[in-house]
Design an enzyme around this catalytic site. Structure first.
Site, mmCIF file in Angstrom:
data_model
loop_
_atom_site.group_PDB
_atom_site.id
_atom_site.type_symbol
_atom_site.label_atom_id
_atom_site.label_comp_id
_atom_site.label_asym_id
_atom_site.label_seq_id
_atom_site.Cartn_x
_atom_site.Cartn_y
_atom_site.Cartn_z
ATOM 1 N N THR A 155 19.152 -11.177 1.450
ATOM 2 C CA THR A 155 18.423 -10.172 2.234
ATOM 3 C C THR A 155 17.015 -9.934 1.688
ATOM 4 O OG1 THR A 155 19.564 -8.468 0.945
ATOM 5 C CG2 THR A 155 20.442 -8.959 3.124
ATOM 6 N N LYS A 195 27.583 -15.371 -6.898
ATOM 7 C CA LYS A 195 26.931 -16.401 -6.083
ATOM 8 C C LYS A 195 27.073 -17.780 -6.735
ATOM 9 C CE LYS A 195 23.588 -13.109 -4.220
ATOM 10 N NZ LYS A 195 24.013 -11.919 -5.009
ATOM 11 N N LYS A 224 30.840 -3.337 -6.663
ATOM 12 C CA LYS A 224 30.306 -4.676 -6.890
ATOM 13 C C LYS A 224 29.861 -4.826 -8.336
ATOM 14 C CE LYS A 224 26.150 -6.282 -6.582
ATOM 15 N NZ LYS A 224 24.771 -6.678 -6.203
ATOM 16 N N ARG A 234 20.871 0.808 -5.089
ATOM 17 C CA ARG A 234 19.809 1.725 -5.499
ATOM 18 C C ARG A 234 19.762 3.056 -4.742
ATOM 19 N NH1 ARG A 234 15.287 -2.916 -5.844
ATOM 20 N NH2 ARG A 234 16.811 -3.861 -4.431
ATOM 21 N N ASP A 262 30.115 -10.489 -7.512
ATOM 22 C CA ASP A 262 29.035 -11.161 -6.781
ATOM 23 C C ASP A 262 28.223 -12.033 -7.729
ATOM 24 O OD1 ASP A 262 27.269 -11.858 -4.781
ATOM 25 O OD2 ASP A 262 26.063 -10.031 -4.985
#
Length: 241
Positions: free
Chosen positions: A120, A62, A33, A211, A60
């Protein structure tokens, strides 16, 4: 039945640091990603880095803007080799359709448009504070329906909503689940998290992990452990399907 795959989030501020991470990870990882941090620092060079190594790119960003602007951004992303590209479902039907249509113009280079539902990192209190009174799970289903009706190839949602999404919309769409944390890992700023095994059982196609791998003492071992959990769960899911 599709096998679940790992996407490693290269949330780093430079290609130099991304290259360092890549060198430490198992070669079998095919998906990475590129998010806002790396893309705003390095731009298309970050995608070129992964394409040179024959890896698949989950871009990503968005996207959330007026339809014309989003359509142009989709065409640009396609020209740089993104395989999956996120657009935020809160952008609405016209914007999502513009993104899907622009992708469709790109032929074999077309990225699959993936609709982001609720982050999330958001709790119920977070979405209430911006005026959304529905339960998170209900809002996710509402946004998911909008995205899929607009032609999106898939969705980004937490594992908490994954099972309901599969029950309502079936398996003919890609389900990407962020917020994945191995058992015992720090959750950081995430609110709705799950283990890899739980995510696979809920119907996830892709698990996004950043992470827990990037900040591990041994990123290679951390990634290998997640890959093994995915392998075991994929085998069990295939048997039980």
């Amino acid at each position: 039945m599709r096998k679940t795959e790992l996407i490693v989030a290269l949330d780093r501020p430079s290609c130099r640091e991304a290259i360092s991470i890549l060198a430490q990870l198992p070669l079998q990882i095919q998906w990475f990603k590129i998010g806002l941090e790396l893309f705003t620092a390095e731009g298309p060079a970050a995608l070129a880095l992964l394409k040179e190594k024959q890896k698949n790119v989950f871009l990503d960003l968005k996207l959330h803007d007026i339809p014309n602007t989003v359509a142009r951004a989709v065409r640009s992303a396609a020209s740089h080799g993104a395989s999956l590209l996120t657009a935020h479902t809160l952008g609405g039907e016209s914007m999502l359709k513009a993104a899907v249509n622009a992708a469709g113009e790109m032929g074999t280079k077309a990225p699959k448009i993936i609709g982001v539902t609720i982050l999330t990192s958001h709790s119920q209190a977070d979405i209430n504070s911006i005026g959304i009174r529905e339960k998170i799970s209900d809002q996710v289903l509402r946004l998911a329906e909008l995205a899929l009706k607009s032609g999106a190839a898939g969705l980004v949602a937490s594992v908490n909503e994954a099972q309901r999404l599969r029950q309502k919309f079936g398996h003919d769409f890609i389900l990407v689940t962020p917020g994945i944390r191995p058992a015992g890992a720090e959750i950081g700023d995430q609110k709705r998290v799950a283990t890899p095994g739980t995510a696979i059982k809920a119907g996830a196609d892709f698990l996004v992990v950043g992470r827990p791998i990037l900040e591990a003492k041994d990123p290679s071992a951390a990634a290998a452990a997640i890959l093994e959990e995915i392998r075991i769960q994929n085998s069990e899911s295939k048997i039980n399907f």
